[in-house]
Design a protein around this motif. Structure first.
Motif, mmCIF file in Angstrom:
data_model
loop_
_atom_site.group_PDB
_atom_site.id
_atom_site.type_symbol
_atom_site.label_atom_id
_atom_site.label_comp_id
_atom_site.label_asym_id
_atom_site.label_seq_id
_atom_site.Cartn_x
_atom_site.Cartn_y
_atom_site.Cartn_z
ATOM 1 N N SER A 196 0.821 -1.215 0.000
ATOM 2 C CA SER A 196 0.000 0.000 0.000
ATOM 3 C C SER A 196 0.854 1.263 0.000
ATOM 4 O O SER A 196 0.517 2.247 -0.663
ATOM 5 N N TRP A 197 1.915 1.272 0.791
ATOM 6 C CA TRP A 197 2.829 2.413 0.810
ATOM 7 C C TRP A 197 4.208 1.994 1.303
ATOM 8 O O TRP A 197 4.355 0.991 2.002
ATOM 9 N N ILE A 198 5.206 2.794 0.918
ATOM 10 C CA ILE A 198 6.590 2.566 1.323
ATOM 11 C C ILE A 198 7.131 3.878 1.853
ATOM 12 O O ILE A 198 7.089 4.905 1.167
ATOM 13 N N SER A 199 7.626 3.844 3.086
ATOM 14 C CA SER A 199 8.100 5.056 3.750
ATOM 15 C C SER A 199 9.615 5.021 3.892
ATOM 16 O O SER A 199 10.171 4.090 4.469
ATOM 17 N N TYR A 200 10.272 6.060 3.357
ATOM 18 C CA TYR A 200 11.693 6.277 3.584
ATOM 19 C C TYR A 200 11.802 7.277 4.739
ATOM 20 O O TYR A 200 11.824 8.486 4.531
ATOM 21 N N ARG A 201 11.845 6.749 5.955
ATOM 22 C CA ARG A 201 11.851 7.637 7.127
ATOM 23 C C ARG A 201 13.274 8.104 7.435
ATOM 24 O O ARG A 201 14.208 7.326 7.431
ATOM 25 N N GLN A 202 13.398 9.415 7.702
ATOM 26 C CA GLN A 202 14.663 10.015 8.112
ATOM 27 C C GLN A 202 14.475 10.640 9.498
ATOM 28 O O GLN A 202 14.568 11.856 9.661
ATOM 29 N N HIS A 203 14.197 9.824 10.489
ATOM 30 C CA HIS A 203 13.902 10.239 11.858
ATOM 31 C C HIS A 203 12.701 11.184 11.880
ATOM 32 O O HIS A 203 11.572 10.727 11.906
ATOM 33 N N PHE A 204 12.915 12.480 11.807
ATOM 34 C CA PHE A 204 11.807 13.427 11.954
ATOM 35 C C PHE A 204 11.182 13.852 10.626
ATOM 36 O O PHE A 204 10.258 14.668 10.628
ATOM 37 N N PHE A 205 11.677 13.321 9.509
ATOM 38 C CA PHE A 205 11.101 13.661 8.211
ATOM 39 C C PHE A 205 10.995 12.388 7.370
ATOM 40 O O PHE A 205 11.796 11.466 7.521
ATOM 41 N N SER A 206 10.001 12.366 6.481
ATOM 42 C CA SER A 206 9.736 11.155 5.704
ATOM 43 C C SER A 206 9.429 11.485 4.259
ATOM 44 O O SER A 206 8.854 12.537 3.949
ATOM 45 N N SER A 207 9.817 10.558 3.378
ATOM 46 C CA SER A 207 9.424 10.580 1.972
ATOM 47 C C SER A 207 8.676 9.280 1.716
ATOM 48 O O SER A 207 9.263 8.198 1.852
ATOM 49 N N ILE A 208 7.391 9.376 1.388
ATOM 50 C CA ILE A 208 6.535 8.195 1.325
ATOM 51 C C ILE A 208 5.870 8.118 -0.044
ATOM 52 O O ILE A 208 5.296 9.103 -0.525
#
Length: 636
Positions: free
Chosen positions: A275-287
């Motif tokens: 459904s979704w893939i999250s590239y989390r960078q601690h306090f910020f995300s690219s999803i």
């Protein structure tokens, strides 16, 4: 990409064509009078352009732009066009357009500034306008090729192409209040592959569509069409070690399952129904969010922090491969991109379960955070400064858990009162350990002073302890919030910089972990002293008193070293928590529990016959059987 080689005949043909072109140019050479007239005309045009640029800009900006445009708009001659067709096939047309350059289209909204590169048609830069990093520099989620977005496909002409290598034509339009950026990879004016981005005002979610028109005779449907998204997380926090711990690839698949790749090293997985893939960078995300779940996906994560002493630019590298389906020979995939804070309040608005990408803790721990601590802290921070909100929340939690301390201290008081009798039993049956154990259990049962009665309430604190341990490092609201000498409650505080680095400790000194360690030391001194006074020595068992003495010093030392790199908000919580625990213990000891009354209650319970439970009966039976077996072995 496959290329066709030129044979000798083709080479001769190109030489002849080139010779003919040179002859035609020589034949059409202007006369001296025409050259003089043209020169005068060009000088007049330059003077007018210079006057216009001076009046409008006061510099050479307009002239430079006009020259740049004229250089990119040069008509491709027939030789170059033929070469492009041989190399690019149907997509040669895109390289003949004025947009066939590395120019970028810039679009700005309230939340971010985006740059779209003509080459590849993807986002080449994403800057968040409302946030800065630990060094007061802008937050970039994508910058300088840190992200590569590509579609790989085969053509009916037996070629393989990557969209990242081809040129798209940009157009920016309005759809009501929304801004639409269309990037088209053209085969002709009516046939193209389009990336369509739709930006809403004050929104971190971008609508994104991959769509083709008239390419059913160009794209080879018998070959896989793959979407590849590679990404390197840019460093944003003061401690890259701490940031990397909370930088992770998370995904939702098979309806509502939330999983993640390994926190360290390299890891990859093959998924279904994503459904979704999250590239989390601690306090910020690219999803990347799919309107319709992708049937298959392959994801990869790799840590780029090999040496924490080096000022590394990137934290982790992510990669995703998603097969795209052709429908009627065309592509039509509707998706969305989220570029923004890893903030549960913001992510929850989109109703895509995106807030589950935040590591609140698994199972019960996550439920406690989402159901109790997050709403409670949100309420308190609504009218209190964040540091004071932590203190008030700590007080409320400790008051709520004070009954646990009361139960533990009461159990210790009972064991302390019974200690002389328990030691007398062990002395009386020192040659029969099983008998001594039976008598001990019987006395504790009749007095209602089982050692487990103090341990079981203590277990209740573990979920609370771990939940808060996960809450503070992921609380976006604490980011860059000041309190006393602390500049950022989501990061460590610094009162002194060290000229060297101590292993496991770091190159700085944080004050809150020191205060928390001191408070833990005095708290354990009080509680461990009480426990040592209440626990009778047992022959053949480890020396618990010696172990407890070690724990008095080991636990504060662990706090001092381990939390020197952690969020100061977490250290503040433990400092206040242990201060309150000391106060509660002093109140319970001096004003709540009267040992004489406790002794009187124990004596009353001892007189009353106590019905043994099933567990106690089973333990008694097992001991009796063990005693009988031991006696039988002695007789043999």
């Amino acid at each position: 990409m496959e290329e066709k080689k030129l044979d000798v005949k083709s080479l001769i043909g190109f030489v002849l064509i080139f010779g003919i072109l040179l002859f035609m140019l020589w034949q059409s050479k202007p006369t001296p009078e025409e050259q003089a007239a043209e020169k005068a005309k060009q000088e007049q045009i330059k003077q007018e352009e210079a006057q216009t640029s001076t009046s409008l800009l006061g510099d050479d900006t307009t002239v430079a732009k006009a020259q740049d445009f004229s250089s990119t708009a040069v008509t491709t001659d027939s030789v170059d066009l033929n070469a492009l067709k041989i190399k690019l096939g149907a997509f040669a047309y895109a390289s003949t357009l004025p947009s066939a350059t590395d120019n970028e289209t810039v679009v700005t909204t309230e939340n971010f500034t985006l740059k779209f590169n003509n080459k590849g048609g993807a986002l080449s830069e994403v800057k968040l306008n409302k946030f800065v990093d630990y060094d007061s520099l802008p937050i970039y989620l994508v910058k300088e090729n840190s992200s590569k977005f590509n579609i790989n496909f085969g053509t009916t002409g037996n070629r393989t192409f990557n969209t990242k290598d081809l040129y798209f034509q940009p157009t920016v339009t309005k759809n009501g209040e929304n801004t639409v950026v269309s990037m088209k990879l053209k085969v002709s004016e009516t046939e193209f592959l389009e990336y369509r981005y739709e930006l809403k005002p004050n929104d971190y979610m971008l609508g994104f569509t991959v769509k083709s028109q008239g390419l059913h005779n160009v794209i080879n449907g018998s070959q896989d069409v793959n979407l590849d998204w590679e990404f390197k997380g840019l460093r944003h926090d003061k401690s890259i070690q701490y940031e990397n711990r909370y930088t992770r690839l998370t995904y939702q698949h098979e309806d509502d399952k939330i999983d993640k790749l390994s926190q360290a090293g390299e890891d990859d997985e093959e998924l279904e129904d994503v459904s979704w893939i999250s590239y989390r960078q601690h306090f910020f995300s690219s999803i990347l969010v799919a309107d319709t779940p992708f049937k298959h996906a392959k994801v990869l994560s790799k840590s780029l922090v090999e040496d924490e002493d080096i000022d590394t630019v990137f934290t982790k590298q992510y990669a995703t491969k998603l097969p795209l389906e052709l429908k009627g020979g065309e592509l039509n995939e509707n998706m969305s991109f989220y570029f923004g804070p890893t903030d549960g309040k913001v992510l929850k608005v989109y109703e895509k379960n995106l807030e589950e990408s935040i590591p609140y803790g698994w199972g019960l721990f996550g439920w406690i955070n989402k159901g109790v601590f997050i709403p409670l802290f949100g309420f308190l921070s609504g009218f209190l400064p964040y540091g004071f909100a932590i203190i008030v929340m700590t007080i409320l939690v400790k008051i709520l858990m004070s009954f646990v301390q009361y139960k533990q201290f009461l159990s210790q008081a009972k064991m302390k009162i019974l200690k002389p009798e328990l030691e007398a039993i062990r002395e009386k049956h020192k040659d029969n350990k099983l008998k001594a154990q039976q008598e001990t259990m019987s006395l504790q049962s009749r007095a209602g002073a089982s050692p487990l009665s103090g341990c079981l309430p203590g277990l209740i604190q573990i979920p609370v302890f771990y939940s808060l341990f996960m809450f503070f490092p992921t609380a976006f609201d604490l980011r860059q919030k000041k309190f006393l000498w602390v500049d950022d409650l989501s990061s460590y505080d610094v009162i002194a910089e060290l000229p060297f680095k101590i292993p496991f400790y770091g190159d700085h000194v944080s004050l809150f972990p020191i205060l928390a360690a001191i408070a833990i030391f005095f708290y354990m001194k009080m509680t461990t002293g009480q426990q040592m006074a209440s626990q009778p020595t047992q022959e053949g068992m480890p020396d618990m008193q010696k172990m407890m003495k070690y724990m008095i010093y080991f636990s504060p030392l662990l706090m001092l070293v381990f939390f020197n790199q952690y969020a100061s908000g977490l250290s503040l919580y433990y400092f206040i928590s242990n201060l309150i625990s000391i106060g509660i213990m002093l109140v319970i000891k001096n004003f709540v529990i009267d040992e004489n009354k406790v002794l009187a209650k124990i004596q009353e319970k001892k007189k009353k016959p106590k019905k043994e439970g099933r567990f106690q009966q089973k333990m008694k039976t097992m001991m009796e059987q063990a005693e009988q077996q031991k006696n039988a072995q002695k007789r043999k």
